[in-house]
Design an enzyme around this catalytic site. Structure first.
Site, mmCIF file in Angstrom:
data_model
loop_
_atom_site.group_PDB
_atom_site.id
_atom_site.type_symbol
_atom_site.label_atom_id
_atom_site.label_comp_id
_atom_site.label_asym_id
_atom_site.label_seq_id
_atom_site.Cartn_x
_atom_site.Cartn_y
_atom_site.Cartn_z
ATOM 1 N N LEU A 1 109.772 53.757 38.712
ATOM 2 C CA LEU A 1 110.376 54.921 39.363
ATOM 3 C C LEU A 1 109.507 56.138 39.066
ATOM 4 C CD1 LEU A 1 114.046 54.019 38.466
ATOM 5 C CD2 LEU A 1 112.991 53.916 40.751
ATOM 6 N N HIS B 1 114.484 46.160 28.166
ATOM 7 C CA HIS B 1 113.093 45.687 28.136
ATOM 8 C C HIS B 1 112.977 44.559 27.104
ATOM 9 C CE1 HIS B 1 108.786 45.897 28.621
ATOM 10 N NE2 HIS B 1 108.690 45.798 27.312
#
Ligand code: GRF
Length: 207
Positions: free
Chosen positions: A94, A110
């Protein structure tokens, strides 16, 4: 009041499923308001359909610029009155445009112990480096690569005979545990961000 979530996913959507399951069991006070994918074939979309959650595909090449694409995602998030964006295997970075124009916080999961091994193939990076422990991290998203303030982490051992697949599976089990937990803390308004640090406490009294 339930926290309204927008979940962005590109693939198989097991983290989305963990959030759906936690919500359905009443473990997190949330309402998954919309699932958005950049990949029409994402299994995540099917998972959403199965649970009557609005699921929308937005393909990048249908938009002339990245900004228009990201603005469309932001518009949807506003349309569905979302309070939090959860990235769950969303395979697009993003841009600063998205981050600075989002009216709500963004979190990500993550598969490494950040700040070690950001970016792609985190599990393989851990194996190649030879670490003895790895794990997963839930963090706020800022303009960097997997670099925002850390909300929570879980550790798993790296075994001598691990492959990317076996290590990924061990980490994934922890992802499915800590992502809903982190969302719960946010939904209960128990996380305060001070610089790089997040402080977990009792419900924060806000003016
Ligand atoms: C997970 O390993 C997550 O940590 C990473 O992307 C993968 C998504 O898996 N960001 P899934 O689609 O949730 O199964």
């Amino acid at each position: 009041m339930r926290l309204r979530l927008a979940i962005l996913a590109s693939g198989r959507g097991t983290n989305l499923q963990a959030l759906i399951d936690a919500q359905e069991k009443g473990e997190i006070p949330t309402e998954i308001a919309v699932v958005i994918s950049d990949n029409p074939k994402a299994l995540a979309l099917e998972r959403a359909h199965k649970h009557q959650i609005p699921a929308i595909t937005l393909v990048r090449h249908d938009f002339s610029t990245r900004e228009l694409y990201e603005q469309k995602i932001l518009d949807l998030i506003n349309e569905y009155s979302c309070d939090l964006i959860c990235l769950a295997g969303f395979m697009r970075i993003l841009s600063p445009y998205f981050i600075s124009n989002s009216q709500v916080k963004i979190i990500n999961i993550h598969p490494s112990l950040l700040p070690a091994f950001p970016g792609l193939d985190a599990q393989q990076q851990a194996l190649d480096y030879g670490v003895k422990f790895s794990g997963c991290t839930v963090h706020f998203v800022d303009e960097g690569m997997d670099s925002g303030p850390i909300i929570s982490q879980a550790v798993v051992p790296v075994l001598a005979d691990d492959t990317e697949e076996t290590l990924s599976l061990r980490i994934l089990a922890e992802e499915h545990r800590i992502y809903p937990e982190a969302v719960k803390l946010i939904a209960e308004d128990r996380i305060e961000v001070k610089g790089r640090k997040t402080i977990v406490g009792a419900r924060i009294a806000r003016p």
